[in-house]
Design a protein around this motif. Structure first.
Motif, PDB file in Angstrom:
ATOM      1  N   LEU A 175      25.190  39.543  40.822  1.00 34.10           N
ATOM      2  CA  LEU A 175      25.879  38.960  42.046  1.00 34.10           C
ATOM      3  C   LEU A 175      26.705  37.791  41.430  1.00 34.10           C
ATOM      4  O   LEU A 175      27.902  37.465  41.804  1.00 34.10           O
ATOM      5  CB  LEU A 175      25.044  38.215  43.080  1.00 34.10           C
ATOM      6  N   PHE A 176      25.934  37.024  40.544  1.00 40.38           N
ATOM      7  CA  PHE A 176      26.674  35.778  39.978  1.00 40.38           C
ATOM      8  C   PHE A 176      27.871  36.153  38.973  1.00 40.38           C
ATOM      9  O   PHE A 176      28.856  35.391  39.295  1.00 40.38           O
ATOM     10  CB  PHE A 176      25.675  35.049  39.036  1.00 40.38           C
ATOM     11  N   ASN A 177      27.824  37.457  38.366  1.00 46.45           N
ATOM     12  CA  ASN A 177      28.745  37.866  37.573  1.00 46.45           C
ATOM     13  C   ASN A 177      29.954  38.083  38.627  1.00 46.45           C
ATOM     14  O   ASN A 177      31.224  37.695  38.192  1.00 46.45           O
ATOM     15  CB  ASN A 177      28.503  39.101  36.868  1.00 46.45           C
ATOM     16  N   VAL A 178      29.907  38.606  39.758  1.00 52.14           N
ATOM     17  CA  VAL A 178      31.001  38.973  40.493  1.00 52.14           C
ATOM     18  C   VAL A 178      31.566  37.891  41.250  1.00 52.14           C
ATOM     19  O   VAL A 178      32.865  37.518  41.259  1.00 52.14           O
ATOM     20  CB  VAL A 178      30.578  40.227  41.530  1.00 52.14           C
ATOM     21  N   LEU A 179      30.551  36.929  41.787  1.00 51.67           N
ATOM     22  CA  LEU A 179      31.158  35.577  42.509  1.00 51.67           C
ATOM     23  C   LEU A 179      31.987  34.838  41.390  1.00 51.67           C
ATOM     24  O   LEU A 179      33.032  34.170  41.799  1.00 51.67           O
ATOM     25  CB  LEU A 179      29.951  34.863  42.721  1.00 51.67           C
ATOM     26  N   ASN A 180      31.382  34.765  40.232  1.00 49.96           N
ATOM     27  CA  ASN A 180      32.225  33.877  39.211  1.00 49.96           C
ATOM     28  C   ASN A 180      33.702  34.473  38.923  1.00 49.96           C
ATOM     29  O   ASN A 180      34.301  33.729  38.554  1.00 49.96           O
ATOM     30  CB  ASN A 180      31.244  33.869  38.048  1.00 49.96           C
ATOM     31  N   LEU A 181      33.634  35.763  38.718  1.00 44.63           N
ATOM     32  CA  LEU A 181      34.987  36.393  38.860  1.00 44.63           C
ATOM     33  C   LEU A 181      35.802  35.834  39.637  1.00 44.63           C
ATOM     34  O   LEU A 181      36.880  35.669  39.536  1.00 44.63           O
ATOM     35  CB  LEU A 181      34.751  38.041  38.553  1.00 44.63           C
ATOM     36  N   ALA A 182      35.344  35.988  41.006  1.00 42.68           N
ATOM     37  CA  ALA A 182      36.078  35.679  42.164  1.00 42.68           C
ATOM     38  C   ALA A 182      36.575  34.129  42.264  1.00 42.68           C
ATOM     39  O   ALA A 182      37.624  33.840  42.645  1.00 42.68           O
ATOM     40  CB  ALA A 182      35.410  35.910  43.456  1.00 42.68           C
ATOM     41  N   LYS A 183      35.521  33.216  41.750  1.00 40.58           N
ATOM     42  CA  LYS A 183      35.739  31.940  41.643  1.00 40.58           C
ATOM     43  C   LYS A 183      36.954  31.412  40.544  1.00 40.58           C
ATOM     44  O   LYS A 183      37.578  30.482  41.056  1.00 40.58           O
ATOM     45  CB  LYS A 183      34.630  31.274  41.172  1.00 40.58           C
TER      46      LYS A 183
END
Length: 313
Positions: free
Chosen positions: A98-106
């Motif tokens: 989840l962090f990986n994907v949220l950080n890509l979006a951030k």
């Protein structure tokens, strides 16, 4: 023209059907399936596939850049029953992916994220009937703790960084296309297979254990409808309650007996009973209905008819 979509965890119970439905909608080349292992023949033949570890940020970023991905559906997770056996592995997979994907979006490398939560976020102190959108959440399972934490992080990334992340709390899901993957509601899929194979089923939950359930077609439709809705309609950025039907093992057996009068069910509750007892028995999903038009189409008897018809084929 729709921009490319990446599905992480495309070979799982939901991911398989979601991938094929999105490819039907947007075109095979627009939907990149990925997982840590290859999936069914139908999935592999339906469009592009990448071997991908959901916990490897650099690998996900490479795929995102290569295909110029716009939206990510993160379906990779270790489910409730399996997670109880491997708590640290479950936490690592469920949270770091989840962090990986949220950080890509951030960092504006993708524009929209779907991440599934679950009724497992609720706990033994949650009101069991018509569980509200906002209520006491004290999950007692590894899976539930990871999903509750994930909901908080999704809302945080939305408020802090403007990340367009969307989520639903799936109930138990029933599908004839793929076998379940280690969840507490798996009995509601297994029972149909055993009814046709053996005419009998030994259930790992007690006969009156009532849980929220949903036919997979409804779950896929809800997921895509949520992602297609205008951002201003999405008021809940943790995760939406999503309801359809609630039933017990005894009730699903009676539904099967309408088609297979000789079908027999017996009960031998195991460690999954304690997990099920901590979950709601029905869900209040008014927010989803009012804000983006959610409405289920399948009840228990319709689900039974579909499952038996398709499994017979």
């Amino acid at each position: 023209m729709h921009k490319p979509i990446l599905i992480i965890g495309a070979c799982g119970q939901i991911g398989t059907e979601l991938t094929i439905e999105l490819r039907n909608k947007y075109g095979s080349d627009k939907v990149i399936a990925s997982d840590i292992r290859e999936g069914s023949e139908a999935l592999m033949k339906s469009g592009p596939f990448e071997l991908l570890d959901a916990t490897n940020y650099a690998a996900i970023e490479d795929v995102v850049m290569h295909y110029e991905i716009d939206e990510v559906y993160l379906m990779a997770a270790m489910l409730s029953a399996t997670a109880e056996k491997f708590p640290m592995r479950a936490w690592n997979l469920n949270m770091n992916s989840l962090f990986n994907v949220l950080n890509l979006a951030k960092d504006r490398k993708i524009s929209k994220v779907f991440w599934p939560s679950s009724i497992a976020v609720f706990g033994p102190n949650t009101p069991k009937e018509n569980t509200p959108q906002n209520t006491i959440m004290e999950p007692s399972t590894v899976y539930g703790i990871s999903k509750q934490s994930g909901e908080r992080w999704c809302e945080y990334y939305f408020k802090k960084y403007g990340v367009d992340v969307r989520s639903v709390r799936y109930p138990g899901l029933i599908s004839w296309k793929t076998m379940p993957g280690g969840g507490t509601t798996d009995y509601a899929v297994e029972i149909y297979h055993k009814a046709l194979e053996k005419g009998a089923y030994e259930c790992f939950l007690a006969e009156n254990t009532k849980l929220p359930m949903m036919y997979m077609d409804d779950a896929i439709r809800a997921t895509i409808n949520l992602m297609d809705s205008p951002a201003e309609h999405i008021k809940v950025r943790s995760s939406y309650n999503l309801g359809s039907m609630s039933f017990t093992p005894k009730e699903i057996a009676k539904s099967i007996q309408k088609h297979l009068p000789g079908f027999q069910i017996s009960y031998a509750p195991d460690f999954r009973q304690e997990i099920a007892d901590s979950w709601p028995s029905s869900i209040d999903d008014r927010e989803a209905r009012e804000q983006w038009g959610w409405e289920p189409k399948f009840d228990l008897d319709q689900t039974t008819a579909e499952m038996l018809k398709n499994l017979r084929k």
